[in-house]
Design a protein around this motif. Structure first.
Motif, PDB file in Angstrom:
ATOM      1  N   MET A   1       7.385  -7.579   6.822  1.00 18.92           N
ATOM      2  CA  MET A   1       6.929  -6.625   5.822  1.00 18.92           C
ATOM      3  C   MET A   1       5.403  -6.471   5.934  1.00 18.92           C
ATOM      4  O   MET A   1       4.678  -7.443   6.085  1.00 18.92           O
ATOM      5  CB  MET A   1       7.311  -7.107   4.425  1.00 18.92           C
ATOM      6  CG  MET A   1       6.943  -6.173   3.327  1.00 18.92           C
ATOM      7  SD  MET A   1       7.622  -6.797   1.777  1.00 18.92           S
ATOM      8  CE  MET A   1       7.251  -5.457   0.726  1.00 18.92           C
ATOM      9  N   ARG A   2       4.931  -5.238   5.856  1.00 12.92           N
ATOM     10  CA  ARG A   2       3.498  -4.964   5.921  1.00 12.92           C
ATOM     11  C   ARG A   2       2.803  -5.423   4.647  1.00 12.92           C
ATOM     12  O   ARG A   2       3.367  -5.346   3.572  1.00 12.92           O
ATOM     13  CB  ARG A   2       3.240  -3.453   6.053  1.00 12.92           C
ATOM     14  CG  ARG A   2       3.760  -2.847   7.300  1.00 12.92           C
ATOM     15  CD  ARG A   2       3.288  -1.419   7.509  1.00 12.92           C
ATOM     16  NE  ARG A   2       3.632  -0.500   6.434  1.00 12.92           N
ATOM     17  CZ  ARG A   2       2.810   0.451   5.975  1.00 12.92           C
ATOM     18  NH1 ARG A   2       1.622   0.604   6.479  1.00 12.92           N
ATOM     19  NH2 ARG A   2       3.191   1.262   5.020  1.00 12.92           N
ATOM     20  N   THR A   3       1.572  -5.891   4.775  1.00 10.73           N
ATOM     21  CA  THR A   3       0.745  -6.186   3.612  1.00 10.73           C
ATOM     22  C   THR A   3       0.081  -4.874   3.195  1.00 10.73           C
ATOM     23  O   THR A   3      -0.654  -4.272   3.973  1.00 10.73           O
ATOM     24  CB  THR A   3      -0.330  -7.229   3.949  1.00 10.73           C
ATOM     25  OG1 THR A   3       0.320  -8.436   4.342  1.00 10.73           O
ATOM     26  CG2 THR A   3      -1.225  -7.491   2.745  1.00 10.73           C
ATOM     27  N   ILE A   4       0.360  -4.441   1.980  1.00 13.95           N
ATOM     28  CA  ILE A   4      -0.177  -3.171   1.477  1.00 13.95           C
ATOM     29  C   ILE A   4      -1.362  -3.458   0.571  1.00 13.95           C
ATOM     30  O   ILE A   4      -1.243  -4.176  -0.421  1.00 13.95           O
ATOM     31  CB  ILE A   4       0.913  -2.371   0.717  1.00 13.95           C
ATOM     32  CG1 ILE A   4       2.105  -2.079   1.628  1.00 13.95           C
ATOM     33  CG2 ILE A   4       0.337  -1.098   0.117  1.00 13.95           C
ATOM     34  CD1 ILE A   4       1.788  -1.264   2.866  1.00 13.95           C
ATOM     35  N   THR A   5      -2.518  -2.887   0.936  1.00 16.95           N
ATOM     36  CA  THR A   5      -3.729  -3.069   0.135  1.00 16.95           C
ATOM     37  C   THR A   5      -4.091  -1.813  -0.659  1.00 16.95           C
ATOM     38  O   THR A   5      -4.868  -1.894  -1.607  1.00 16.95           O
ATOM     39  CB  THR A   5      -4.920  -3.456   1.021  1.00 16.95           C
ATOM     40  OG1 THR A   5      -5.128  -2.434   2.006  1.00 16.95           O
ATOM     41  CG2 THR A   5      -4.682  -4.799   1.700  1.00 16.95           C
ATOM     42  N   HIS A   6      -3.538  -0.654  -0.250  1.00 10.53           N
ATOM     43  CA  HIS A   6      -3.868   0.606  -0.923  1.00 10.53           C
ATOM     44  C   HIS A   6      -2.627   1.482  -1.100  1.00 10.53           C
ATOM     45  O   HIS A   6      -1.822   1.623  -0.178  1.00 10.53           O
ATOM     46  CB  HIS A   6      -4.903   1.410  -0.117  1.00 10.53           C
ATOM     47  CG  HIS A   6      -6.228   0.745  -0.054  1.00 10.53           C
ATOM     48  ND1 HIS A   6      -6.600  -0.077   0.976  1.00 10.53           N
ATOM     49  CD2 HIS A   6      -7.275   0.763  -0.925  1.00 10.53           C
ATOM     50  CE1 HIS A   6      -7.813  -0.531   0.757  1.00 10.53           C
ATOM     51  NE2 HIS A   6      -8.249  -0.044  -0.389  1.00 10.53           N
ATOM     52  N   ILE A   7      -2.533   2.046  -2.271  1.00 11.26           N
ATOM     53  CA  ILE A   7      -1.580   3.120  -2.559  1.00 11.26           C
ATOM     54  C   ILE A   7      -2.450   4.358  -2.688  1.00 11.26           C
ATOM     55  O   ILE A   7      -3.270   4.461  -3.607  1.00 11.26           O
ATOM     56  CB  ILE A   7      -0.786   2.840  -3.849  1.00 11.26           C
ATOM     57  CG1 ILE A   7       0.075   1.582  -3.660  1.00 11.26           C
ATOM     58  CG2 ILE A   7       0.050   4.054  -4.238  1.00 11.26           C
ATOM     59  CD1 ILE A   7       0.678   1.042  -4.939  1.00 11.26           C
ATOM     60  N   VAL A   8      -2.304   5.265  -1.727  1.00  9.98           N
ATOM     61  CA  VAL A   8      -3.236   6.382  -1.606  1.00  9.98           C
ATOM     62  C   VAL A   8      -2.589   7.677  -2.087  1.00  9.98           C
ATOM     63  O   VAL A   8      -1.502   8.044  -1.635  1.00  9.98           O
ATOM     64  CB  VAL A   8      -3.720   6.545  -0.149  1.00  9.98           C
ATOM     65  CG1 VAL A   8      -4.826   7.595  -0.081  1.00  9.98           C
ATOM     66  CG2 VAL A   8      -4.202   5.216   0.418  1.00  9.98           C
ATOM     67  N   LEU A   9      -3.301   8.376  -2.984  1.00  9.51           N
ATOM     68  CA  LEU A   9      -2.845   9.645  -3.528  1.00  9.51           C
ATOM     69  C   LEU A   9      -3.520  10.786  -2.782  1.00  9.51           C
ATOM     70  O   LEU A   9      -4.712  10.721  -2.482  1.00  9.51           O
ATOM     71  CB  LEU A   9      -3.162   9.717  -5.020  1.00  9.51           C
ATOM     72  CG  LEU A   9      -2.762   8.495  -5.855  1.00  9.51           C
ATOM     73  CD1 LEU A   9      -3.061   8.736  -7.322  1.00  9.51           C
ATOM     74  CD2 LEU A   9      -1.307   8.134  -5.645  1.00  9.51           C
TER      75      LEU A   9
END
Length: 139
Positions: A1-9
């Motif tokens: 699973m990828r490490t997600i640092t940003h949820i980008v709009l």
């Protein structure tokens, strides 16, 4: 699973009448992209469409895609092509639903707009993502 640092709009920076097919075609034909720019896109009716599985990398923000998830609404400009937050109520509700789900899966990820990355000169998503997310989390 990828490490997600940003949820980008994002916004598509095109008329709300644009179709998902025309946006995908633009990326392939004009930009030469093999992978779409967003994981999920939200047309004005709020019926989001999955473009890339969350486990895969999309082309949302150069240099930051490996650790980001990207969601966009169709729109973001007025009739003269100037930046405008013209999200419909359905797009607003769907964007909130998607971001809340991703945030639950990746609680340490920051919710940001495309324009919040260093060196980005676009107005995308044509609203202040940080302020929007803060208002959502106060509900």
């Amino acid at each position: 699973m990828r490490t997600i640092t940003h949820i980008v709009l994002h916004c598509t920076a095109c008329p709300q009448s644009a179709t998902v097919a025309s946006i995908l075609n633009y990326w392939r034909q004009e930009l030469g992209w093999k992978t779409p720019g967003y994981h999920i896109i939200i047309p004005p009716d709020g019926c989001s469409q999955r473009l890339v599985p969350d486990e895969q990398v999309s082309n949302g923000v150069a240099g930051h895609n490996a650790r980001s998830l990207h969601v966009s609404y169709i729109g973001g400009v007025d009739g003269q092509g100037r930046p405008l937050d013209n999200r419909t109520p359905a797009q607003l509700a769907e964007m909130e639903r998607i971001v809340r789900r991703w945030k639950a899966q990746h609680p340490n990820a920051q919710v940001v707009g495309h324009r919040d990355f260093p060196g980005v000169t676009k107005a995308c998503p044509c609203f202040d993502a940080l302020t929007w997310w803060a208002s959502v989390t106060r509900k």
